[in-house]
Design an enzyme around this catalytic site. Sequence first.
Site, PDB file in Angstrom:
ATOM      1  N   HIS A 121     -36.692  91.193   9.760  1.00 47.23           N
ATOM      2  CA  HIS A 121     -37.032  90.020  10.587  1.00 47.23           C
ATOM      3  C   HIS A 121     -38.237  89.304  10.019  1.00 47.23           C
ATOM      4  O   HIS A 121     -39.005  89.866   9.240  1.00 47.23           O
ATOM      5  CB  HIS A 121     -37.353  90.472  12.018  1.00 47.23           C
ATOM      6  N   ASP A 179     -41.604  87.546  11.697  1.00 43.58           N
ATOM      7  CA  ASP A 179     -42.259  87.447  13.008  1.00 43.58           C
ATOM      8  C   ASP A 179     -42.229  85.998  13.455  1.00 43.58           C
ATOM      9  O   ASP A 179     -42.680  85.119  12.716  1.00 43.58           O
ATOM     10  CB  ASP A 179     -43.726  87.916  12.904  1.00 43.58           C
ATOM     11  N   HIS A 229     -39.389  91.277   6.768  1.00 45.60           N
ATOM     12  CA  HIS A 229     -39.913  92.632   6.617  1.00 45.60           C
ATOM     13  C   HIS A 229     -39.189  93.551   7.590  1.00 45.60           C
ATOM     14  O   HIS A 229     -38.461  93.080   8.482  1.00 45.60           O
ATOM     15  CB  HIS A 229     -41.435  92.672   6.811  1.00 45.60           C
ATOM     16  N   ARG A 244     -43.889 108.028  13.316  1.00 43.93           N
ATOM     17  CA  ARG A 244     -44.755 106.987  12.743  1.00 43.93           C
ATOM     18  C   ARG A 244     -45.190 106.075  13.869  1.00 43.93           C
ATOM     19  O   ARG A 244     -44.436 105.815  14.808  1.00 43.93           O
ATOM     20  CB  ARG A 244     -44.013 106.187  11.663  1.00 43.93           C
TER      21      ARG A 244
HETATM   22  C1  LIG Z   1     -42.147  87.217  19.783  1.00 39.38           C
HETATM   23  C2  LIG Z   1     -41.829  88.450  19.471  1.00 39.38           C
HETATM   24  C3  LIG Z   1     -40.456  88.984  19.475  1.00 39.38           C
HETATM   25  C4  LIG Z   1     -40.635  90.357  18.785  1.00 39.38           C
HETATM   26  C5  LIG Z   1     -42.025  90.767  19.276  1.00 39.38           C
HETATM   27  C6  LIG Z   1     -42.780  89.497  19.024  1.00 39.38           C
HETATM   28  O1  LIG Z   1     -43.971  89.438  19.759  1.00 39.38           O
HETATM   29  C7  LIG Z   1     -43.016  89.347  17.510  1.00 39.38           C
HETATM   30  C8  LIG Z   1     -42.007  90.142  16.660  1.00 39.38           C
HETATM   31  C9  LIG Z   1     -40.592  90.154  17.265  1.00 39.38           C
HETATM   32  C10 LIG Z   1     -39.683  91.285  16.751  1.00 39.38           C
HETATM   33  C11 LIG Z   1     -40.515  92.560  16.514  1.00 39.38           C
HETATM   34  C12 LIG Z   1     -38.943  90.933  15.480  1.00 39.38           C
HETATM   35  C13 LIG Z   1     -37.887  91.995  15.181  1.00 39.38           C
HETATM   36  C14 LIG Z   1     -36.901  92.139  16.329  1.00 39.38           C
HETATM   37  C15 LIG Z   1     -37.573  92.463  17.688  1.00 39.38           C
HETATM   38  C16 LIG Z   1     -36.491  92.380  18.774  1.00 39.38           C
HETATM   39  C17 LIG Z   1     -38.071  93.903  17.708  1.00 39.38           C
HETATM   40  O2  LIG Z   1     -37.632  94.709  16.845  1.00 39.38           O
HETATM   41  O3  LIG Z   1     -38.895  94.290  18.556  1.00 39.38           O
HETATM   42  C18 LIG Z   1     -38.666  91.403  17.906  1.00 39.38           C
HETATM   43  C19 LIG Z   1     -39.567  91.437  19.125  1.00 39.38           C
HETATM   44  C20 LIG Z   1     -38.880  91.171  20.449  1.00 39.38           C
HETATM   45  O4  LIG Z   1     -39.235  91.870  21.418  1.00 39.38           O
HETATM   46  O5  LIG Z   1     -37.993  90.276  20.500  1.00 39.38           O
HETATM   47  O1  LIG Z   2     -44.153  99.038  12.304  1.00 36.37           O
HETATM   48  C1  LIG Z   2     -44.220  98.300  11.296  1.00 36.37           C
HETATM   49  O2  LIG Z   2     -44.688  98.678  10.201  1.00 36.37           O
HETATM   50  C2  LIG Z   2     -43.722  96.848  11.367  1.00 36.37           C
HETATM   51  C3  LIG Z   2     -43.445  96.414  12.794  1.00 36.37           C
HETATM   52  C4  LIG Z   2     -43.115  94.935  12.850  1.00 36.37           C
HETATM   53  O3  LIG Z   2     -42.813  94.291  11.857  1.00 36.37           O
HETATM   54  C5  LIG Z   2     -43.178  94.225  14.146  1.00 36.37           C
HETATM   55  O4  LIG Z   2     -43.393  94.906  15.196  1.00 36.37           O
HETATM   56  O5  LIG Z   2     -43.025  92.959  14.116  1.00 36.37           O
HETATM   57 FE   LIG Z   3     -42.792  92.129  12.249  1.00 36.41          FE
END
Ligand SMILES: C=C1C[C@]23C[C@@]1(O)CC[C@H]2[C@]1(C)CCC[C@@](C)(C(=O)O)[C@H]1[C@@H]3C(=O)O
Ligand SMILES: O=C(O)CCC(=O)C(=O)O
Ligand SMILES: [Fe+2]
Length: 358
Positions: free
Chosen positions: A230, A232, A286, A296
């Site tokens: 994704h 951010d 990333h 982790r």
């Molecule tokens: C605006 C946002 C959506 C997510 C959290 C965040 O504050 C910034 C990163 C986004 C995220 C981590 C990107 C990957 C997918 C996601 C669903 C996750 O894995 O948590 C995303 C977050 C979300 O809650 O939508």
């Molecule tokens: O845990 C990590 O190293 C990356 C997490 C991340 O990319 C996110 O929460 O947006």
């Molecule tokens: Fe991220």
Amino acid sequence: MDQAKNNNKIFDSMELFKQSKIPKEFIWPQTEQPNSLEQLEAPVIDLTGFFKGDKASTQRAADLIRTACQNHGFFQVTNHGVDVSLAAEALSCMNDFFKLPLSHKLRAQRKPGSMWGYAGAHADRFSSRLPWKETLSFGYQEEDDDTKHIVTDYFISTLGVEFKQMGLVYQKYCEAMQKLSLGIMELLAISLGVEQSYYKDFFRDSKSIMRCNYYPPCQEPDLTLGTGPHCDPTSLTILQQDQVGGLQVFAEDKWQCIPPVRDALVINIGDTFMALSNGRYKSCLHRAVVNRECERRSLAFFLCPREDRVIRPPADIEGPRKYPDFTWSELREFTQRHYRADMKTLQSFSQWLLSTAS
Ligand SMILES: C=C1C[C@]23C[C@@]1(O)CC[C@H]2[C@]1(C)CCC[C@@](C)(C(=O)O)[C@H]1[C@@H]3C(=O)O
Ligand SMILES: O=C(O)CCC(=O)C(=O)O
Ligand SMILES: [Fe+2]
């Protein structure tokens, strides 16, 4: 996109790990898994001189930031002003929450439409490609009278008064994150040749998001991902990772790792800042991988502007506009309701915005 609306599936990480195979919902499309990845050139920038107002070292820091952000948007900072013991405590006290029985964690369960709360594998939002992680997210905003203890209040009201100490740790941690974010906004402005306080002022009265990422060990780590690929959507991310490693960035057409650097914080710009730089700086794809041996943990602070402030690059950033005007509120809703953040989030959002506008 599998934007399942409020799935009611709940996963208990303690139970999951006992099974010999991971549930099919956690399996991700297989990509090449090279045995050893190259390390990303994410420069480690010492902020001592910048904080002292030393012009030469500030310029050197800005130059390193510009090169990194023109390429992949990731760099690291040391001597960042965040108290080392506070940072360590913020990372360690995550266990006080994630080791709770599921029934206790569910007291903080994310409510539909909210960014705050506990989420297990996002099983409440998605029905496939579930991330092998549990998260606890909450909001932080610059203090005024009724938000002075916003984080502490959240922990007490959601989890009970026995979590007051944990709330105090994250309250102080978020305050330190906010301060560092604004310093980095000054360095980003200098690196872009923009008036030094332009971005710092843009993020006054910001409402940011703190996210605790807990990645349990996984019995089939190569079949799943801790956090999927994704960009951010936010403006700036300050990531504290523990010493386990697992963060990877897709740059120069390959996945590259960012191994933990002790006492360093990983910084990356998000889609919103890419738009604020009119595309000169890159918000980069990333992900986080998991492993069989150990858990982790990472703490991600996402700097976000006031929801209704229009995202528009400063006039003196040259070139035709790459993205339409939008607000963080619109982009956040897009990622929460219509589109799962991936490599094309801002491009897809821009097209969606222009199609719904016409
Ligand atoms: C605006 C946002 C959506 C997510 C959290 C965040 O504050 C910034 C990163 C986004 C995220 C981590 C990107 C990957 C997918 C996601 C669903 C996750 O894995 O948590 C995303 C977050 C979300 O809650 O939508
Ligand atoms: O845990 C990590 O190293 C990356 C997490 C991340 O990319 C996110 O929460 O947006
Ligand atoms: Fe991220």
